[in-house]
Design a protein around this motif. Structure first.
Motif, PDB file in Angstrom:
ATOM      1  N   ASP A 119     -17.188 -12.038   9.543  1.00  0.00           N
ATOM      2  CA  ASP A 119     -16.249 -11.520   8.557  1.00  0.00           C
ATOM      3  C   ASP A 119     -15.018 -10.812   9.423  1.00  0.00           C
ATOM      4  O   ASP A 119     -13.873 -10.985   8.698  1.00  0.00           O
ATOM      5  N   GLN A 120     -15.621  -9.708   9.961  1.00  0.00           N
ATOM      6  CA  GLN A 120     -14.644  -8.921  10.878  1.00  0.00           C
ATOM      7  C   GLN A 120     -13.521  -9.733  11.670  1.00  0.00           C
ATOM      8  O   GLN A 120     -12.308  -9.566  11.837  1.00  0.00           O
ATOM      9  N   GLU A 121     -14.112 -10.750  12.258  1.00  0.00           N
ATOM     10  CA  GLU A 121     -13.504 -11.449  13.260  1.00  0.00           C
ATOM     11  C   GLU A 121     -12.311 -12.444  12.378  1.00  0.00           C
ATOM     12  O   GLU A 121     -11.207 -12.427  13.027  1.00  0.00           O
ATOM     13  N   ILE A 122     -12.834 -12.812  11.390  1.00  0.00           N
ATOM     14  CA  ILE A 122     -12.037 -13.716  10.645  1.00  0.00           C
ATOM     15  C   ILE A 122     -10.908 -12.805   9.945  1.00  0.00           C
ATOM     16  O   ILE A 122      -9.626 -13.410  10.000  1.00  0.00           O
ATOM     17  N   LYS A 123     -11.387 -11.722   9.705  1.00  0.00           N
ATOM     18  CA  LYS A 123     -10.295 -10.669   9.121  1.00  0.00           C
ATOM     19  C   LYS A 123      -9.099 -10.681  10.165  1.00  0.00           C
ATOM     20  O   LYS A 123      -8.114 -10.441  10.223  1.00  0.00           O
ATOM     21  N   GLN A 124      -9.549 -10.122  11.534  1.00  0.00           N
ATOM     22  CA  GLN A 124      -8.784 -10.227  12.360  1.00  0.00           C
ATOM     23  C   GLN A 124      -7.813 -11.559  12.893  1.00  0.00           C
ATOM     24  O   GLN A 124      -6.530 -11.009  12.995  1.00  0.00           O
ATOM     25  N   ALA A 125      -8.337 -12.636  12.648  1.00  0.00           N
ATOM     26  CA  ALA A 125      -7.616 -13.754  12.742  1.00  0.00           C
ATOM     27  C   ALA A 125      -6.401 -13.552  11.711  1.00  0.00           C
ATOM     28  O   ALA A 125      -5.293 -14.025  11.923  1.00  0.00           O
ATOM     29  N   PHE A 126      -6.802 -13.528  10.218  1.00  0.00           N
ATOM     30  CA  PHE A 126      -5.765 -13.171   9.049  1.00  0.00           C
ATOM     31  C   PHE A 126      -4.789 -12.215   9.536  1.00  0.00           C
ATOM     32  O   PHE A 126      -3.560 -12.320   8.937  1.00  0.00           O
ATOM     33  N   GLN A 127      -5.148 -11.164   9.951  1.00  0.00           N
ATOM     34  CA  GLN A 127      -4.278 -10.104  10.282  1.00  0.00           C
ATOM     35  C   GLN A 127      -3.233 -10.499  11.437  1.00  0.00           C
ATOM     36  O   GLN A 127      -1.817 -10.365  10.923  1.00  0.00           O
ATOM     37  N   VAL A 128      -3.399 -11.376  12.378  1.00  0.00           N
ATOM     38  CA  VAL A 128      -2.552 -11.735  13.189  1.00  0.00           C
ATOM     39  C   VAL A 128      -1.561 -12.911  12.489  1.00  0.00           C
ATOM     40  O   VAL A 128      -0.369 -12.857  12.636  1.00  0.00           O
ATOM     41  N   ARG A 129      -2.136 -13.760  11.907  1.00  0.00           N
ATOM     42  CA  ARG A 129      -1.428 -14.778  11.015  1.00  0.00           C
ATOM     43  C   ARG A 129      -0.363 -14.196  10.035  1.00  0.00           C
ATOM     44  O   ARG A 129       0.775 -14.450   9.895  1.00  0.00           O
ATOM     45  N   THR A 130      -0.985 -12.957   9.485  1.00  0.00           N
ATOM     46  CA  THR A 130      -0.225 -12.234   8.379  1.00  0.00           C
ATOM     47  C   THR A 130       1.090 -11.886   9.088  1.00  0.00           C
ATOM     48  O   THR A 130       2.315 -11.898   8.661  1.00  0.00           O
ATOM     49  N   THR A 131       0.885 -11.115  10.400  1.00  0.00           N
ATOM     50  CA  THR A 131       1.925 -10.319  10.959  1.00  0.00           C
ATOM     51  C   THR A 131       3.024 -11.443  11.351  1.00  0.00           C
ATOM     52  O   THR A 131       4.166 -11.416  11.354  1.00  0.00           O
ATOM     53  N   VAL A 132       2.600 -12.706  12.002  1.00  0.00           N
ATOM     54  CA  VAL A 132       3.471 -13.798  12.510  1.00  0.00           C
ATOM     55  C   VAL A 132       3.913 -14.454  11.427  1.00  0.00           C
ATOM     56  O   VAL A 132       5.157 -14.672  11.254  1.00  0.00           O
ATOM     57  N   PHE A 133       3.343 -15.088  10.445  1.00  0.00           N
ATOM     58  CA  PHE A 133       3.847 -15.937   9.485  1.00  0.00           C
ATOM     59  C   PHE A 133       4.364 -15.192   8.583  1.00  0.00           C
ATOM     60  O   PHE A 133       5.516 -15.601   7.950  1.00  0.00           O
TER      61      PHE A 133
END
Length: 139
Positions: free
Chosen positions: A8-22
């Motif tokens: 869950d932590q790694e998926i949250k990190q992926a979402f964090q990058v996606r939120t920043t970029v997109f």
């Protein structure tokens, strides 16, 4: 280091990058960026110095792997992380027995994907208000 986001932590990190970029950078509405397909997708992240710097997701539809939400933080672009993510997703797609990869590329990134062997198969269309084209690659 590129890895599949399993916890869950790694998926949250992926979402964090996606939120920043997109969402923050490209102004995609959050409800369009994080959608119901996230539950069925395989997520990938790139970690550098214990921080997520790039992310993507992979889904399987029809007879192809669909490469989606490919993004690299602005300060990390031009360092081959995007190409490494594509390679990891193509490898996972082939492992699952699929022989084609498909993606919807923002038009400004079309040449990047062409250099990686993708061929444009559609005209331009808007997704979240951003011009895109569909591209495919035989694996």
């Amino acid at each position: 280091m590129i890895k599949k986001a399993n916890s869950d932590q790694e998926i949250k990190q992926a979402f964090q990058v996606r939120t920043t970029v997109f969402v923050d950078e490209q102004h995609v509405p959050p409800e369009e960026e994080l959608d119901h397909f996230d539950k069925e997708a395989v997520h990938f992240i790139v970690i550098q110095n214990d921080s997520p710097i790039a992310a993507s997701r992979l889904r399987f539809a029809g007879d192809y792997g669909k490469l989606e939400r490919i993004c690299v933080l602005k300060e990390q672009r031009g360092k081959s992380y995007g190409a490494q993510l594509i390679q990891a997703m193509e490898t996972e797609t082939a492992k699952k027995g699929y022989r084609k990869a498909k993606l919807n590329a923002q038009t400004h990134a079309e040449n990047f994907y062409k250099r990686l062997g993708y061929e444009t198969v559609s005209g331009e269309f808007l997704d979240a208000g951003i011009p895109h084209v569909t591209m495919i690659k035989q694996l």
